[in-house]
Write an enzyme that holds these catalytic residues in place. Structure first.
Site, PDB file in Angstrom:
ATOM      1  N   ASP A 117      86.715 -19.186  20.795  1.00 29.93           N
ATOM      2  CA  ASP A 117      86.587 -19.493  19.374  1.00 29.93           C
ATOM      3  C   ASP A 117      85.217 -19.024  18.860  1.00 29.93           C
ATOM      4  O   ASP A 117      84.803 -17.895  19.155  1.00 29.93           O
ATOM      5  CB  ASP A 117      86.818 -20.996  19.152  1.00 29.93           C
ATOM      6  CG  ASP A 117      87.086 -21.361  17.695  1.00 29.93           C
ATOM      7  OD1 ASP A 117      88.253 -21.306  17.277  1.00 29.93           O
ATOM      8  OD2 ASP A 117      86.126 -21.688  16.982  1.00 29.93           O
ATOM      9  N   TYR A 173      82.063 -21.114   8.695  1.00 32.14           N
ATOM     10  CA  TYR A 173      83.071 -20.223   8.124  1.00 32.14           C
ATOM     11  C   TYR A 173      82.557 -19.615   6.813  1.00 32.14           C
ATOM     12  O   TYR A 173      82.728 -18.424   6.554  1.00 32.14           O
ATOM     13  CB  TYR A 173      84.369 -20.986   7.872  1.00 32.14           C
ATOM     14  CG  TYR A 173      85.125 -21.360   9.115  1.00 32.14           C
ATOM     15  CD1 TYR A 173      86.201 -20.605   9.559  1.00 32.14           C
ATOM     16  CD2 TYR A 173      84.776 -22.488   9.854  1.00 32.14           C
ATOM     17  CE1 TYR A 173      86.908 -20.949  10.705  1.00 32.14           C
ATOM     18  CE2 TYR A 173      85.469 -22.839  10.997  1.00 32.14           C
ATOM     19  CZ  TYR A 173      86.535 -22.069  11.416  1.00 32.14           C
ATOM     20  OH  TYR A 173      87.218 -22.411  12.558  1.00 32.14           O
ATOM     21  N   HIS A 222      94.344 -22.256  23.321  1.00 34.77           N
ATOM     22  CA  HIS A 222      93.028 -22.036  22.722  1.00 34.77           C
ATOM     23  C   HIS A 222      91.918 -22.831  23.394  1.00 34.77           C
ATOM     24  O   HIS A 222      90.790 -22.357  23.512  1.00 34.77           O
ATOM     25  CB  HIS A 222      93.108 -22.418  21.237  1.00 34.77           C
ATOM     26  CG  HIS A 222      91.917 -22.025  20.435  1.00 34.77           C
ATOM     27  ND1 HIS A 222      91.637 -20.728  20.110  1.00 34.77           N
ATOM     28  CD2 HIS A 222      90.932 -22.768  19.877  1.00 34.77           C
ATOM     29  CE1 HIS A 222      90.535 -20.675  19.373  1.00 34.77           C
ATOM     30  NE2 HIS A 222      90.078 -21.912  19.228  1.00 34.77           N
TER      31      HIS A 222
END
Length: 400
Positions: A183, A319, A373
């Site tokens: 990630d 982000y 993930h």
């Protein structure tokens, strides 16, 4: 100018005031529940009945104090780098020749992700491993996340975090070391290897940024590939289409209006839980519930680090900062540092070797038939084995 005092490293222990836990329990008891359409399952988001049961467990059966004590078994520290408080665990191996390794989490993760891999990586002997494969582990919390948060200024995107972690390793006295992550931790780890090839001996990833199909492959591209890579490319594009249609929304919100989201998640523990637990269902190799793939208590401990530190908003800002950085939208810059990928099939994207090779020095690429993930939580033994294999290969190459 940085002074010697600015570089000091301070011991740290998690010590949660009881009032924080009492407040959490009160908020859980007073949850206002929304309505829900019948028969929609997970299609509209996390199902209400499941979330109610999970909240009941969180309120009456989960024990934060036990989790807190377990985390405090790791030596933890804080230091200030580039104006940010950086929290990290530093678990040294009993093997004096162990390889230093930075392991970096992502969103919505934390250092809690690594609970099942710390023992086998730092002390292989009692876990049936070769002591030559031991690591000194440094587990930093990304600035803005959990115990490294909240950040106090703009600009904390993954490249800045990579520079901060490189400075951290220098402060710890490590001149040569490896990096590992998935990630956001993958982006940070790759950037450390790209920008500091003289320090980073190898980059091990369980997600490879910018390696999936982002547009429909044309006939010429497909014709140039082997039958297996051609099939994989079509699958990668299909999964990307599904992602863009059904799963991209959280990232768009966090990349555009993280502050607005922060009010809801910082005020409602059930909101914070739902925002994270949904990802542990969608992004893992699970069937019906997140607990099919990850330990329930470990997932809740991860949620607690966001809740207790009030970092829903500051973690989301990474982000925003990337989406508004000067480099956003530009092709990835090439990295010459030896790189390994452990590819778990239920991760968010399907990486493609012919794309990865354009900008990465791939020396190990392993595809597994299970896992998703959160590899360190879902398949700790597979991840440990892959990390050991990669760095063993690098050691053998270095010694001839």
């Amino acid at each position: 100018m940085t002074t010697l005092a600015d570089k000091s490293i301070h011991p740290f222990r998690i010590c949660t005031p009881q009032g924080e836990l009492d407040d959490l329990h009160e908020r859980l008891d007073r949850t206002r529940w929304p309505d829900e359409l019948p028969g929609v399952g997970w299609a509209y988001g996390i199902p209400r009945d499941y979330l109610k049961e999970l909240v009941q467990y969180w309120r009456y059966e989960y024990h934060w104090r036990a989790a807190e004590a377990a985390l405090n078994e790791w030596p933890q520290f804080t230091t200030t780098i580039d104006g940010a408080n950086i929290h990290f665990a530093h678990i040294r191996s009993p093997e004096p020749e162990a390889t230093p390794l930075v392991m970096t989490h992502g969103w919505p993760g934390s250092i809690v992700e690594f609970a099942k891999v710390v023992g086998p990586l730092t002390d292989p002997r009692p876990h049936g491993g070769d002591p030559a494969d031991a690591f000194h582990l440094v587990l930093p919390s990304i600035p803005g996340f959990g115990l490294s948060g909240p950040t106090r200024e703009t600009g904390w995107e993954f490249r800045r975090a990579a520079a901060a972690f490189a400075e951290l390793m220098e402060r710890l006295g490590y001149q040569r070391y490896g990096v590992q992550g998935g990630d956001w931790g993958a982006g940070i780890s790759r950037e450390m290897g790209r920008t500091r090839p003289d320090q980073v001996i190898g980059v091990h990833l369980n997600l490879l940024p910018n390696s999936a199909a982002t547009q429909e492959p044309d006939a010429d591209e497909l014709d140039a590939l082997s039958p297996m890579e051609r099939k994989r490319t079509l699958a990668s594009w299909a999964r990307m289409q599904q992602w863009n249609r059904d799963r991209q929304g959280y990232a768009d919100i966090q990349a555009t209006r993280p502050q607005t989201l922060a009010y809801a998640l910082t005020d409602s523990p059930v909101g914070q839980l739902a925002w994270i637990a949904e990802k542990f269902k969608e992004w893992t190799d699970s069937r019906e519930y997140p607990e099919d793939a990850v330990d329930r208590d470990q997932m809740l401990t991860n949620v607690m680090l966001y809740w207790l530190t009030h970092t829903a908003g500051s973690s989301a800002r990474i982000y925003y900062e990337r989406a508004h950085a000067d480099y956003w939208g530009t092709p990835p810059e090439p990295s010459a540092t030896p790189t390994a990928l452990a590819d778990f099939p239920r991760d968010n994207f399907i990486p493609l070797r012919h794309i990865a090779d354009r900008t990465n020095n791939i020396v190990q690429w392993t595809q597994y038939d299970q896992g998703g993930h959160f590899a360190a939580m879902e398949q700790p033994e597979l991840l440990v084995g892959d990390v050991r294999k990669f760095f063993r290969k690098l050691r053998e190459a270095a010694t001839g």
